[in-house]
Design a protein around this motif. Structure first.
Motif, PDB file in Angstrom:
ATOM      1  N   ALA A 196     -35.578   0.892  29.435  1.00  0.00           N
ATOM      2  CA  ALA A 196     -34.226   1.040  29.953  1.00  0.00           C
ATOM      3  C   ALA A 196     -33.731   2.478  29.833  1.00  0.00           C
ATOM      4  CB  ALA A 196     -33.279   0.095  29.209  1.00  0.00           C
ATOM      5  N   ARG A 197     -34.119   3.147  28.751  1.00  0.00           N
ATOM      6  CA  ARG A 197     -33.735   4.546  28.553  1.00  0.00           C
ATOM      7  C   ARG A 197     -35.016   5.354  28.359  1.00  0.00           C
ATOM      8  NH1 ARG A 197     -28.522   3.434  24.595  1.00  0.00           N
ATOM      9  NH2 ARG A 197     -30.012   2.109  23.527  1.00  0.00           N
ATOM     10  N   THR A 198     -35.463   5.968  29.436  1.00  0.00           N
ATOM     11  CA  THR A 198     -36.636   6.827  29.356  1.00  0.00           C
ATOM     12  C   THR A 198     -36.283   8.072  28.541  1.00  0.00           C
ATOM     13  OG1 THR A 198     -36.004   7.966  31.389  1.00  0.00           O
ATOM     14  CG2 THR A 198     -37.491   6.059  31.607  1.00  0.00           C
ATOM     15  N   ARG A 199     -37.320   8.834  28.177  1.00  0.00           N
ATOM     16  CA  ARG A 199     -37.051  10.087  27.460  1.00  0.00           C
ATOM     17  C   ARG A 199     -36.140  10.994  28.300  1.00  0.00           C
ATOM     18  NH1 ARG A 199     -39.219   7.321  24.049  1.00  0.00           N
ATOM     19  NH2 ARG A 199     -40.746   8.039  22.506  1.00  0.00           N
ATOM     20  N   LEU A 200     -36.318  10.955  29.614  1.00  0.00           N
ATOM     21  CA  LEU A 200     -35.479  11.753  30.506  1.00  0.00           C
ATOM     22  C   LEU A 200     -34.023  11.325  30.402  1.00  0.00           C
ATOM     23  CD1 LEU A 200     -35.753  13.948  32.814  1.00  0.00           C
ATOM     24  CD2 LEU A 200     -35.668  12.018  34.406  1.00  0.00           C
ATOM     25  N   GLU A 247     -30.160  -6.972  31.814  1.00  0.00           N
ATOM     26  CA  GLU A 247     -30.033  -6.035  30.690  1.00  0.00           C
ATOM     27  C   GLU A 247     -29.904  -6.796  29.379  1.00  0.00           C
ATOM     28  OE1 GLU A 247     -26.696  -3.629  31.727  1.00  0.00           O
ATOM     29  OE2 GLU A 247     -27.918  -2.110  32.729  1.00  0.00           O
ATOM     30  N   ARG A 248     -29.075  -7.834  29.362  1.00  0.00           N
ATOM     31  CA  ARG A 248     -28.894  -8.606  28.131  1.00  0.00           C
ATOM     32  C   ARG A 248     -30.182  -9.300  27.720  1.00  0.00           C
ATOM     33  NH1 ARG A 248     -23.937  -9.955  30.747  1.00  0.00           N
ATOM     34  NH2 ARG A 248     -24.782 -11.962  31.407  1.00  0.00           N
ATOM     35  N   GLU A 249     -30.900  -9.827  28.697  1.00  0.00           N
ATOM     36  CA  GLU A 249     -32.107 -10.599  28.389  1.00  0.00           C
ATOM     37  C   GLU A 249     -33.288  -9.723  27.980  1.00  0.00           C
ATOM     38  OE1 GLU A 249     -32.914 -12.953  31.816  1.00  0.00           O
ATOM     39  OE2 GLU A 249     -31.172 -14.267  31.536  1.00  0.00           O
ATOM     40  N   THR A 250     -33.366  -8.518  28.521  1.00  0.00           N
ATOM     41  CA  THR A 250     -34.560  -7.701  28.311  1.00  0.00           C
ATOM     42  C   THR A 250     -34.398  -6.661  27.210  1.00  0.00           C
ATOM     43  OG1 THR A 250     -33.887  -6.170  30.079  1.00  0.00           O
ATOM     44  CG2 THR A 250     -35.332  -8.005  30.691  1.00  0.00           C
ATOM     45  N   ARG A 251     -33.176  -6.291  26.856  1.00  0.00           N
ATOM     46  CA  ARG A 251     -32.996  -5.324  25.778  1.00  0.00           C
ATOM     47  C   ARG A 251     -33.386  -5.959  24.437  1.00  0.00           C
ATOM     48  NH1 ARG A 251     -29.348  -0.837  26.378  1.00  0.00           N
ATOM     49  NH2 ARG A 251     -29.590  -0.110  28.520  1.00  0.00           N
ATOM     50  N   ASN A 252     -34.123  -5.216  23.632  1.00  0.00           N
ATOM     51  CA  ASN A 252     -34.359  -5.633  22.254  1.00  0.00           C
ATOM     52  C   ASN A 252     -33.060  -5.493  21.463  1.00  0.00           C
ATOM     53  OD1 ASN A 252     -37.218  -5.812  22.749  1.00  0.00           O
ATOM     54  ND2 ASN A 252     -37.334  -3.600  22.503  1.00  0.00           N
ATOM     55  N   GLY A 317     -40.934  -0.968  19.728  1.00  0.00           N
ATOM     56  CA  GLY A 317     -39.876  -0.553  20.640  1.00  0.00           C
ATOM     57  C   GLY A 317     -40.228  -0.664  22.101  1.00  0.00           C
ATOM     58  N   ARG A 318     -41.524  -0.701  22.426  1.00  0.00           N
ATOM     59  CA  ARG A 318     -41.924  -0.795  23.834  1.00  0.00           C
ATOM     60  C   ARG A 318     -41.717  -2.204  24.405  1.00  0.00           C
ATOM     61  NH1 ARG A 318     -46.699   1.908  21.875  1.00  0.00           N
ATOM     62  NH2 ARG A 318     -46.560   4.151  22.233  1.00  0.00           N
ATOM     63  N   ALA A 319     -41.567  -3.182  23.540  1.00  0.00           N
ATOM     64  CA  ALA A 319     -41.430  -4.571  23.990  1.00  0.00           C
ATOM     65  C   ALA A 319     -40.078  -4.782  24.670  1.00  0.00           C
ATOM     66  CB  ALA A 319     -41.581  -5.515  22.807  1.00  0.00           C
ATOM     67  N   SER A 320     -39.904  -5.953  25.253  1.00  0.00           N
ATOM     68  CA  SER A 320     -38.632  -6.331  25.872  1.00  0.00           C
ATOM     69  C   SER A 320     -38.189  -7.677  25.320  1.00  0.00           C
ATOM     70  CB  SER A 320     -38.776  -6.427  27.392  1.00  0.00           C
ATOM     71  OG  SER A 320     -39.108  -5.184  27.958  1.00  0.00           O
ATOM     72  N   GLY A 321     -36.901  -7.802  25.031  1.00  0.00           N
ATOM     73  CA  GLY A 321     -36.328  -9.083  24.666  1.00  0.00           C
ATOM     74  C   GLY A 321     -36.678  -9.590  23.294  1.00  0.00           C
ATOM     75  N   THR A 322     -36.988  -8.702  22.345  1.00  0.00           N
ATOM     76  CA  THR A 322     -37.292  -9.127  20.985  1.00  0.00           C
ATOM     77  C   THR A 322     -36.149  -8.745  20.044  1.00  0.00           C
ATOM     78  OG1 THR A 322     -38.408  -7.077  20.368  1.00  0.00           O
ATOM     79  CG2 THR A 322     -39.754  -8.759  21.405  1.00  0.00           C
ATOM     80  N   MET A 340     -36.454   4.117  18.999  1.00  0.00           N
ATOM     81  CA  MET A 340     -35.431   3.145  18.609  1.00  0.00           C
ATOM     82  C   MET A 340     -34.557   2.764  19.798  1.00  0.00           C
ATOM     83  SD  MET A 340     -34.088   4.739  14.985  1.00  0.00           S
ATOM     84  CE  MET A 340     -32.464   4.007  15.198  1.00  0.00           C
ATOM     85  N   ARG A 341     -34.215   3.754  20.619  1.00  0.00           N
ATOM     86  CA  ARG A 341     -33.194   3.556  21.642  1.00  0.00           C
ATOM     87  C   ARG A 341     -33.741   3.284  23.035  1.00  0.00           C
ATOM     88  NH1 ARG A 341     -28.287   4.817  20.706  1.00  0.00           N
ATOM     89  NH2 ARG A 341     -27.882   5.695  22.758  1.00  0.00           N
ATOM     90  N   GLU A 342     -35.052   3.506  23.260  1.00  0.00           N
ATOM     91  CA  GLU A 342     -35.568   3.462  24.622  1.00  0.00           C
ATOM     92  C   GLU A 342     -35.406   2.094  25.281  1.00  0.00           C
ATOM     93  OE1 GLU A 342     -39.646   4.576  24.449  1.00  0.00           O
ATOM     94  OE2 GLU A 342     -40.313   2.717  23.526  1.00  0.00           O
ATOM     95  N   ASN A 343     -35.586   1.027  24.528  1.00  0.00           N
ATOM     96  CA  ASN A 343     -35.541  -0.307  25.131  1.00  0.00           C
ATOM     97  C   ASN A 343     -34.703  -1.269  24.308  1.00  0.00           C
ATOM     98  OD1 ASN A 343     -36.513  -1.119  27.603  1.00  0.00           O
ATOM     99  ND2 ASN A 343     -38.333  -2.109  26.820  1.00  0.00           N
ATOM    100  N   SER A 344     -33.840  -0.726  23.455  1.00  0.00           N
ATOM    101  CA  SER A 344     -33.129  -1.569  22.492  1.00  0.00           C
ATOM    102  C   SER A 344     -31.643  -1.247  22.444  1.00  0.00           C
ATOM    103  CB  SER A 344     -33.717  -1.379  21.085  1.00  0.00           C
ATOM    104  OG  SER A 344     -35.094  -1.659  21.049  1.00  0.00           O
ATOM    105  N   THR A 345     -30.864  -2.268  22.119  1.00  0.00           N
ATOM    106  CA  THR A 345     -29.503  -2.080  21.654  1.00  0.00           C
ATOM    107  C   THR A 345     -29.579  -1.933  20.146  1.00  0.00           C
ATOM    108  OG1 THR A 345     -28.565  -3.393  23.459  1.00  0.00           O
ATOM    109  CG2 THR A 345     -27.210  -3.104  21.498  1.00  0.00           C
TER     110      THR A 345
END
Length: 406
Positions: A196-200, A247-252, A317-322, A340-345
Motif C-alpha cells: 500500500a505504501r511503496t518506498r516511493l 484497504e481495511r481487509e488487506t492492511r496488516n 510486513g510483506r503480507a496482507s491482512g495479518t 513497518m509501514r509499507e503494508n500495515s496500519t
C-alpha cells in the motif's frame, strides 16, 4: 470461465475480490505464456477479460474492433466478446488513473510531469495527464534520452508517476528514484497497490506531498470494465466504498509499544475476532536463532538480535491482512520504519509503566523503564497511525476494531 485477468505472471492479485464485490460474478486469474496467447484469444470461451503486462499491446491484433479510447491510447486492458463472437478492445485504465488523480486532489494544470517507465500503461498515463491540462510531460526510462542517470535535468518537475513495477510485492525494499533528486515535486502517484505504501510513497509522505497508490485506480478501472462486461451502469460511489473496504481487509494491523504492554495478547484477540493470522516477530526471531531471546542476547548481544528482528519484520510486513505483534525496541532502528509501514496500519499500544512486566525482557532489565520510555515514546508516536490505551485486552481490541471500522 466467463471473466478474468490475463497476464504472464500474475502472482497475488486483488482483482478477483474487487470484481466479486462489484458484481458478484466469477472472475479468475489467467496466466498465459506469450506462445499461448494467440490460441487462448482465438479459441477461449471467456466473455470478458482484463489485460495486464505484458499483453496490453499484444492483444490488439486479436480485437476486431477498438473503442476510440483504446485506439487513441494504443493500448487495450479490457476485452469484451460481442454478440457475433468477435472481440472488442477497450481501455479502462484511463478511467482508473483519472479517478486516482481526482480522488487525491491533484492539481495538474500547467504542471511539468515525469512518467517513470514506457510500458503498457504509460501511454494511458500520458493521455490522462494531457486531458487534465498538464504541461510538459517527459518519459523516464532506463535507456532513453531521458533516463535515471540524467534525472537532474528535470529537477523542475512537479508531478511524478511511477508506471514501473519497481517496488511491487514481493520486491518491496527498492524504489525507482530518490525523491531528493526532484526538489520541486508537489505530487507523487504510484500505480502499484501492493504494498500500500511503496518506498516511493513513504518518501513522498515524509515530504508531505500529494500522493496516492494504485488501489483506487484498480477499483475504478474494474468498475468501468464490469460495466462493459455486463452492459449496465454501476453507481460511481461503489468505487470509493470498495477501495476503502479493500484497504481495511488487506492492511496488516501492526502493534508497537513498550515490552510487556500486551502486543501479543491484544494481537491474539484481534486475530481471533477478525479471522486473521497472528505473526509475532519475536517468535520468528526465536525460530531463526534456535534459542530464547534472553539466551540470544547473552550469547551474541543486542546487535545480533536486531539483525534477526529486522529480517523477521521484512518477512512479516510483506503480507496482507495479518496481525503483527512486534518487539518493544523495533522502532529504535530507522531501517525498520519502512517495512513497518509499507503494508500495515501501525498501532501504538500504551500501558502504564507500573503494569509492565520485566521477566524475560533483557533491555527492560538493564535500563530503567522511565529512561527507556522517554527514549522510545517519540518514536512510537512518530511511526504510529493510531494510538490505543491497553488498560484491558478486550477493550483495546474492541477500540482498534471500532476506530478502524473493521
Amino acid at each position: 470461465m466467463e471473466y478474468g485477468l490475463l497476464g504472464e505472471k500474475l502472482g497475488h492479485s486483488f482483482s478477483p475480490a474487487i470484481h466479486r464485490k462489484l458484481a458478484g460474478y466469477d472472475y479468475q486469474l489467467v496466466e498465459k505464456k506469450p506462445e499461448e496467447l494467440a490460441d487462448f484469444l482465438t479459441h477461449g470461451t471467456f466473455q470478458g477479460l482484463n489485460v495486464t503486462i505484458p499483453y496490453k499491446k499484444a492483444v490488439i491484433p486479436f480485437c476486431r474492433t477498438l473503442t476510440d479510447q483504446a485506439r487513441r491510447i494504443g493500448s487495450v486492458n479490457t476485452i469484451v466478446r460481442q454478440k457475433d463472437g468477435t472481440l472488442l478492445g477497450h481501455n479502462t485504465d484511463y478511467d482508473g488513473f483519472a479517478y486516482m488523480l481526482r480522488s487525491a486532489g491533484a492539481e495538474l494544470r500547467g504542471k511539468k510531469a515525469l512518467i517513470l517507465g514506457t510500458g503498457g500503461v504509460s501511454p494511458t498515463v500520458k493521455t490522462v495527464l494531457e486531458d487534465l491540462g498538464a504541461g510538459e510531460i517527459v518519459f523516464i526510462s532506463r535507456s532513453g534520452p531521458d533516463n535515471y542517470e540524467n534525472l537532474e535535468r528535470h529537477a523542475d518537475a512537479q508531478i511524478l508517476v511511477n508506471a514501473t513495477p519497481v517496488g511491487m510485492y514481493p520486491n518491496t525494499e527498492v524504489s525507482p528514484v530518490d525523491l531528493n533528486r526532484l526538489p520541486n515535486l508537489e505530487g507523487v502517484f504510484d500505480l502499484i497497490y501492493n504494498p500500500a505504501r511503496t518506498r516511493l510513497l513513504l518518501q513522498a509522505e515524509e515530504r508531505g506531498l500529494c500522493r496516492a497508490n494504485g488501489l483506487g485506480m484498480l477499483v475504478a478501472q474494474a468498475k468501468a470494465a464490469a460495466e462493459r462486461f455486463l452492459d449496465t451502469a454501476i453507481p460511481d460511489g461503489r468505487v470509493e466504498e470498495i477501495t476503502a473496504q479493500m484497504e481495511r481487509e488487506t492492511r496488516n494491523l501492526l502493534l508497537i509499544g513498550m515490552p510487556g504492554c500486551g502486543k501479543t495478547t491484544v494481537g491474539r484477540a484481534l486475530a481471533q475476532r477478525l479471522g486473521r493470522t497472528l505473526v509475532d516477530t519475536d517468535a520468528l526471531v526465536v525460530q531463526a536463532a534456535g534459542c530464547p531471546i534472553p539466551e540470544l542476547f547473552a550469547r551474541e548481544g543486542e546487535e545480533a538480535f536486531r539483525a534477526l528482528e529486522h529480517r523477521a519484520l521484512c518477512q512479516a510486513g510483506r503480507a496482507s491482512g495479518t496481525v503483527i505483534a512486534t518487539g518493544g525496541g523495533i522502532v529504535t532502528r530507522r531501517e525498520n520504519w519502512a517495512p513497518m509501514r509499507e503494508n500495515s496500519t501501525v498501532i501504538f499500544l500504551r500501558r502504564p509503566l507500573d503494569q509492565l512486566p520485566l521477566d524475560g525482557r533483557p533491555v527492560s532489565q538493564t535500563t530503567p523503564l522511565e529512561e527507556l520510555y522517554a527514549k522510545r515514546l517519540p518514536l512510537y508516536e512518530q511511526t504510529a497511525d493510531l494510538t490505543v490505551d491497553n488498560d484491558r485486552v478486550d477493550r483495546a481490541a474492541d477500540e482498534i476494531i471500532r476506530r478502524l471500522k473493521l
